[in-house]
Motif scaffolding. Structure first.
Motif, PDB file in Angstrom:
ATOM      1  N   LYS A 199       0.832  -1.206   0.000  1.00  0.00           N
ATOM      2  CA  LYS A 199       0.000   0.000   0.000  1.00  0.00           C
ATOM      3  C   LYS A 199       0.864   1.253   0.000  1.00  0.00           C
ATOM      4  CE  LYS A 199      -3.253   3.022   0.740  1.00  0.00           C
ATOM      5  NZ  LYS A 199      -3.989   3.090   2.004  1.00  0.00           N
ATOM      6  N   HIS A 200       1.951   1.245   0.753  1.00  0.00           N
ATOM      7  CA  HIS A 200       2.818   2.423   0.869  1.00  0.00           C
ATOM      8  C   HIS A 200       3.481   2.793  -0.446  1.00  0.00           C
ATOM      9  CE1 HIS A 200       3.330   1.637   5.488  1.00  0.00           C
ATOM     10  NE2 HIS A 200       2.149   2.129   5.168  1.00  0.00           N
ATOM     11  N   THR A 201       3.583   1.835  -1.352  1.00  0.00           N
ATOM     12  CA  THR A 201       4.252   2.111  -2.626  1.00  0.00           C
ATOM     13  C   THR A 201       3.298   2.095  -3.817  1.00  0.00           C
ATOM     14  OG1 THR A 201       4.820  -0.246  -2.854  1.00  0.00           O
ATOM     15  CG2 THR A 201       6.445   1.184  -1.795  1.00  0.00           C
ATOM     16  N   THR A 202       2.013   1.923  -3.560  1.00  0.00           N
ATOM     17  CA  THR A 202       1.023   1.898  -4.636  1.00  0.00           C
ATOM     18  C   THR A 202       0.626   3.325  -4.999  1.00  0.00           C
ATOM     19  OG1 THR A 202       0.135  -0.246  -3.961  1.00  0.00           O
ATOM     20  CG2 THR A 202      -1.273   1.142  -5.333  1.00  0.00           C
ATOM     21  N   VAL A 203       0.846   3.681  -6.240  1.00  0.00           N
ATOM     22  CA  VAL A 203       0.577   5.048  -6.704  1.00  0.00           C
ATOM     23  C   VAL A 203      -0.813   5.081  -7.341  1.00  0.00           C
ATOM     24  CG1 VAL A 203       1.314   6.911  -8.230  1.00  0.00           C
ATOM     25  CG2 VAL A 203       3.023   5.459  -7.101  1.00  0.00           C
ATOM     26  N   ILE A 204      -1.694   5.888  -6.776  1.00  0.00           N
ATOM     27  CA  ILE A 204      -3.034   6.032  -7.353  1.00  0.00           C
ATOM     28  C   ILE A 204      -3.218   7.373  -8.053  1.00  0.00           C
ATOM     29  CG2 ILE A 204      -4.082   4.451  -5.703  1.00  0.00           C
ATOM     30  CD1 ILE A 204      -5.092   6.827  -4.126  1.00  0.00           C
ATOM     31  N   GLY A 205      -2.225   8.248  -7.940  1.00  0.00           N
ATOM     32  CA  GLY A 205      -2.306   9.553  -8.602  1.00  0.00           C
ATOM     33  C   GLY A 205      -1.086  10.391  -8.269  1.00  0.00           C
ATOM     34  N   ARG A 206      -1.097  11.631  -8.742  1.00  0.00           N
ATOM     35  CA  ARG A 206      -0.014  12.578  -8.462  1.00  0.00           C
ATOM     36  C   ARG A 206      -0.608  13.928  -8.085  1.00  0.00           C
ATOM     37  NH1 ARG A 206       4.481   9.348  -7.944  1.00  0.00           N
ATOM     38  NH2 ARG A 206       4.967   8.246  -9.868  1.00  0.00           N
ATOM     39  N   ALA A 207       0.087  14.611  -7.184  1.00  0.00           N
ATOM     40  CA  ALA A 207      -0.352  15.943  -6.756  1.00  0.00           C
ATOM     41  C   ALA A 207       0.291  17.010  -7.631  1.00  0.00           C
ATOM     42  CB  ALA A 207       0.005  16.163  -5.293  1.00  0.00           C
ATOM     43  N   HIS A 208      -0.458  18.085  -7.889  1.00  0.00           N
ATOM     44  CA  HIS A 208       0.025  19.212  -8.689  1.00  0.00           C
ATOM     45  C   HIS A 208      -0.425  20.509  -8.038  1.00  0.00           C
ATOM     46  CE1 HIS A 208       0.830  16.357 -11.999  1.00  0.00           C
ATOM     47  NE2 HIS A 208      -0.336  15.823 -11.661  1.00  0.00           N
ATOM     48  N   PHE A 209       0.448  21.508  -8.043  1.00  0.00           N
ATOM     49  CA  PHE A 209       0.102  22.803  -7.461  1.00  0.00           C
ATOM     50  C   PHE A 209      -0.558  23.711  -8.496  1.00  0.00           C
ATOM     51  CE2 PHE A 209       3.133  21.609  -4.161  1.00  0.00           C
ATOM     52  CZ  PHE A 209       2.463  22.048  -3.026  1.00  0.00           C
TER      53      PHE A 209
ATOM     54  N   ILE B 128       2.314   9.424  -3.833  1.00  0.00           N
ATOM     55  CA  ILE B 128       1.480   8.248  -4.118  1.00  0.00           C
ATOM     56  C   ILE B 128       0.034   8.637  -4.417  1.00  0.00           C
ATOM     57  CG2 ILE B 128       2.916   6.661  -2.784  1.00  0.00           C
ATOM     58  CD1 ILE B 128       0.895   6.934  -0.491  1.00  0.00           C
ATOM     59  N   GLY B 129      -0.292   9.920  -4.313  1.00  0.00           N
ATOM     60  CA  GLY B 129      -1.645  10.379  -4.653  1.00  0.00           C
ATOM     61  C   GLY B 129      -2.685  10.139  -3.582  1.00  0.00           C
ATOM     62  N   CYS B 130      -2.290  10.073  -2.307  1.00  0.00           N
ATOM     63  CA  CYS B 130      -3.246   9.769  -1.233  1.00  0.00           C
ATOM     64  C   CYS B 130      -4.284  10.869  -1.058  1.00  0.00           C
ATOM     65  CB  CYS B 130      -2.520   9.522   0.081  1.00  0.00           C
ATOM     66  SG  CYS B 130      -1.722  10.985   0.783  1.00  0.00           S
ATOM     67  N   GLY B 131      -3.949  12.124  -1.438  1.00  0.00           N
ATOM     68  CA  GLY B 131      -4.930  13.201  -1.409  1.00  0.00           C
ATOM     69  C   GLY B 131      -5.013  13.980  -0.121  1.00  0.00           C
ATOM     70  N   ILE B 132      -4.179  13.658   0.884  1.00  0.00           N
ATOM     71  CA  ILE B 132      -4.285  14.372   2.149  1.00  0.00           C
ATOM     72  C   ILE B 132      -3.871  15.830   2.002  1.00  0.00           C
ATOM     73  CG2 ILE B 132      -1.971  13.756   2.974  1.00  0.00           C
ATOM     74  CD1 ILE B 132      -3.217  13.495   5.782  1.00  0.00           C
ATOM     75  N   CYS B 133      -2.950  16.097   1.089  1.00  0.00           N
ATOM     76  CA  CYS B 133      -2.533  17.489   0.870  1.00  0.00           C
ATOM     77  C   CYS B 133      -3.686  18.320   0.319  1.00  0.00           C
ATOM     78  CB  CYS B 133      -1.327  17.550  -0.064  1.00  0.00           C
ATOM     79  SG  CYS B 133      -1.556  16.671  -1.635  1.00  0.00           S
ATOM     80  N   GLU B 134      -4.424  17.768  -0.647  1.00  0.00           N
ATOM     81  CA  GLU B 134      -5.580  18.471  -1.199  1.00  0.00           C
ATOM     82  C   GLU B 134      -6.682  18.608  -0.150  1.00  0.00           C
ATOM     83  OE1 GLU B 134      -8.877  18.029  -4.823  1.00  0.00           O
ATOM     84  OE2 GLU B 134      -7.063  16.789  -4.830  1.00  0.00           O
ATOM     85  N   ASN B 135      -6.856  17.573   0.648  1.00  0.00           N
ATOM     86  CA  ASN B 135      -7.901  17.592   1.672  1.00  0.00           C
ATOM     87  C   ASN B 135      -7.625  18.637   2.745  1.00  0.00           C
ATOM     88  OD1 ASN B 135      -8.813  16.175   4.545  1.00  0.00           O
ATOM     89  ND2 ASN B 135     -10.331  16.025   2.907  1.00  0.00           N
ATOM     90  N   ARG B 136      -6.360  18.805   3.132  1.00  0.00           N
ATOM     91  CA  ARG B 136      -6.004  19.707   4.224  1.00  0.00           C
ATOM     92  C   ARG B 136      -5.676  21.126   3.770  1.00  0.00           C
ATOM     93  NH1 ARG B 136      -8.416  16.782   7.943  1.00  0.00           N
ATOM     94  NH2 ARG B 136      -7.207  15.030   8.748  1.00  0.00           N
ATOM     95  N   CYS B 137      -5.651  21.365   2.481  1.00  0.00           N
ATOM     96  CA  CYS B 137      -5.356  22.717   1.992  1.00  0.00           C
ATOM     97  C   CYS B 137      -6.337  23.711   2.626  1.00  0.00           C
ATOM     98  CB  CYS B 137      -5.466  22.754   0.474  1.00  0.00           C
ATOM     99  SG  CYS B 137      -5.135  24.399  -0.220  1.00  0.00           S
ATOM    100  N   PRO B 138      -5.839  24.780   3.267  1.00  0.00           N
ATOM    101  CA  PRO B 138      -6.713  25.676   4.034  1.00  0.00           C
ATOM    102  C   PRO B 138      -7.575  26.609   3.204  1.00  0.00           C
ATOM    103  CG  PRO B 138      -4.466  26.493   4.086  1.00  0.00           C
ATOM    104  CD  PRO B 138      -4.414  25.169   3.388  1.00  0.00           C
ATOM    105  N   LEU B 139      -7.383  26.660   1.898  1.00  0.00           N
ATOM    106  CA  LEU B 139      -8.189  27.553   1.074  1.00  0.00           C
ATOM    107  C   LEU B 139      -9.641  27.078   1.037  1.00  0.00           C
ATOM    108  CD1 LEU B 139      -5.881  28.268  -2.005  1.00  0.00           C
ATOM    109  CD2 LEU B 139      -6.268  29.705  -0.003  1.00  0.00           C
ATOM    110  N   SER B 140     -10.555  28.024   0.997  1.00  0.00           N
ATOM    111  CA  SER B 140     -11.966  27.667   0.847  1.00  0.00           C
ATOM    112  C   SER B 140     -12.243  27.318  -0.612  1.00  0.00           C
ATOM    113  CB  SER B 140     -12.864  28.834   1.284  1.00  0.00           C
ATOM    114  OG  SER B 140     -12.601  29.980   0.497  1.00  0.00           O
ATOM    115  N   GLY B 141     -13.252  26.515  -0.832  1.00  0.00           N
ATOM    116  CA  GLY B 141     -13.563  26.087  -2.199  1.00  0.00           C
ATOM    117  C   GLY B 141     -12.532  25.085  -2.680  1.00  0.00           C
TER     118      GLY B 141
END
Length: 522
Positions: free
Chosen positions: A420-430, A486-499
């Motif tokens: 699971k730790h090495t399974t890539v489901i996506g990539r994050a982009h700024f 790995i694309g887990c999405g926690i960065c997108e989930n925790r981003c403090p911006l509204s919307g």
């Protein structure tokens, strides 16, 4: 001394229904995170004893799915005892019976011409599966029931309970709270989800379930009589059952009690009982005024029901099932996949995933972060109700492998934690037009703080920029190191911006392989 009253056969059926519905609820509530990454119960048991889903999945996968071979038990039991599963075990059938007084519905005799639709539908569904288009999960009774409960009923129950106890906490006297708080703690520990849940397609799933129940207003057990593909398959098996109900004799006279009360319309005017339609509810046996109905070894007097299907309609059903998959490659998403369509970790390659997924909703219910949600048309019409990750709502927990454990068909492989730790489901982009350090010169390191990988997938560059007030400031601007993301999405989930978030996870870089097929699961 008065003789002891015996429990009527129909009474034992009600006991059985209550017992198995209790088993369904128990497994349903246990399909949740309980402090451990290992589930102690086979929460997908009902899907594993469903011969219709087993046949559809194996035809689609072109292989034997070992996890679903237990469905043979249901087939063998039906060949022995008849279509008992629908009347004594099926939780959706129990719910339909329980709501009978609410929706009404009449019984009535056998109407063979009105029952043919379900056989044609079964042919279409299994043929489509054979050609790679999995439609079984849309009408399977277990998938339908779990989706309705998981997406709508359970979250609504949680919200109503939380609202009530919040009101008592804020408005009730202290002695009331002393009584209610332990009750709420008990409910939260055993019946309610650990966190408040929301789900895509919740209203649609609830309306679909209510429609199945409400069709009983047209005819009792309408779904079971004329639609249910699992019931249809079991009715074909029950045609050869060794034990069955038999009734109807010259002594009956003009009595039509059995025909009037039959909830499946399995008894005709001559009081003959159609074994293929009879779900062994035993109401007729219990209420026959002259006790002319009995259950036992089949004999010549019981007769054999025939299915007078139109040859043209059967050929048309086969053609429909075979040609339906040809429509899929013509859709736009077949050429370019939706970048927002992120599948759970361990998901098979997309074509195989769509063939194996039975749309049961188990993975979405068990997801710790409430990250998995049902797709609508993001994966095409054939992908409706399949799971996808929506990072703005929830994220994929780094140490969680539960979705693979609950998947009954192998559409999601069961991974170890290391896998699971090495399974890539996506990539994050700024999105530099929204990210505070880029767009406004305001320091922010939230995404990097929450990144779970041992070597952070988000790094910083020290730069000097002009902020939104026109002053020159030094700050750190984040960037993604793709080799670690790995694309887990926690960065997108925790981003403090509204919307919308300033960092977005897409399916780019996912590591699913077309040739892999593992049919594991809990």
């Amino acid at each position: 001394m008065e003789p002891k009253r015996r429990v009527a056969p129909a009474g034992w059926r009600k006991v059985s229904q209550a017992l198995f519905f209790g088993v369904f609820l128990f497994l349903f509530f246990k399909t949740d995170y309980a402090g451990s990454d290992e589930l102690k119960w086979a929460v997908n048991l009902l899907f594993r004893i469903d011969p219709f889903l087993a046949a559809a999945v194996m035809l689609a996968a072109k292989t034997v799915v070992a996890l679903m071979l237990s469905a043979l038990i249901t087939v063998v039991m039906t060949l022995l005892f008849g279509r008992f599963f629908c009347g004594w075990v099926c939780p959706l059938g129990t719910l339909i019976d329980a709501s009978r007084k609410l929706f009404g519905g009449s019984g009535g005799g056998v109407h063979p011409g009105k029952r043919h639709l379900k056989y044609y539908l079964l042919v279409i569904l299994l043929t489509a599966s054979c050609f790679g288009l999995q439609l079984a999960g849309y009408l399977d009774p277990f998938s339908l029931l779990v989706r309705g409960f998981a997406f709508a009923v359970h979250p609504a129950l949680d919200h109503a309970t939380a609202s009530f106890f919040t009101w008592t906490y804020q408005s009730a006297p202290d002695w009331v709270n002393a009584l209610t708080e332990p009750v709420y703690a008990l409910l939260k520990r055993h019946l309610l989800p650990g966190t408040g849940r929301v789900y895509a397609l919740s209203v649609f799933s609830l309306v679909f379930l209510l429609a199945v129940l409400g069709l009983s207003a047209v005819e009792s057990r309408f779904f079971c009589r004329k639609v249910c593909p699992l019931g249809t398959l079991l009715s074909l098996c029950s045609r050869f059952s060794f034990f069955r109900l038999a009734g109807g004799s010259e002594d009956c006279g003009k009595c039509q009690v059995c025909q009037a009360i039959c909830r499946m319309g399995a008894i005709d005017g001559a009081r003959r009982i159609a074994s293929m339609e009879c779900i062994l509810c035993l109401d007729c046996l219990s209420q026959c005024p002259r006790s002319r109905i009995h259950y036992g070894w089949k004999s010549a007097s019981t007769g054999t029901q025939t299915i007078n299907l139109s040859r043209r309609a059967v050929v048309a059903s086969l053609a429909t099932g075979a040609l339906a998959p040809l429509v899929s490659p013509t859709r736009l998403l077949a050429r370019r996949a939706d970048p927002q369509l992120i599948r759970p970790p361990g998901a098979q390659a997309e074509s195989m995933f769509l063939s194996l997924c039975v749309r049961c909703g188990e993975c979405m219910k068990v997801c710790i972060g409430n990250a998995l949600h049902a797709t609508w048309l993001e994966a095409g019409l054939e992908g409706t109700f399949t799971p996808r990750l929506i990072s703005r709502i929830g994220y994929c927990e780094y140490n969680c492998t539960l979705c693979g454990q609950v998947c009954p068909s192998g559409a999601i492989k069961q991974l170890t934690k290391d896998e699971k730790h090495t399974t890539v489901i996506g990539r994050a982009h700024f999105d530099k037009n929204r990210c505070l350090p880029y767009a406004s010169g305001i320091p922010c390191i939230v995404c990097e703080e929450h990144c779970p990988t041992p070597d952070k997938a988000i790094k910083f560059r020290e730069v000097e920029v002009e902020n939104s007030t026109g002053n020159r400031v030094r700050l750190r601007q984040p960037y993604v190191l793709e080799a670690f993301c790995i694309g887990c999405g926690i960065c997108e989930n925790r981003c403090p911006l509204s919307g919308g978030a300033a960092i977005i996870v897409t399916s780019e870089g996912e590591s699913r392989k077309e040739e892999v097929l593992v049919t594991g699961g809990y």
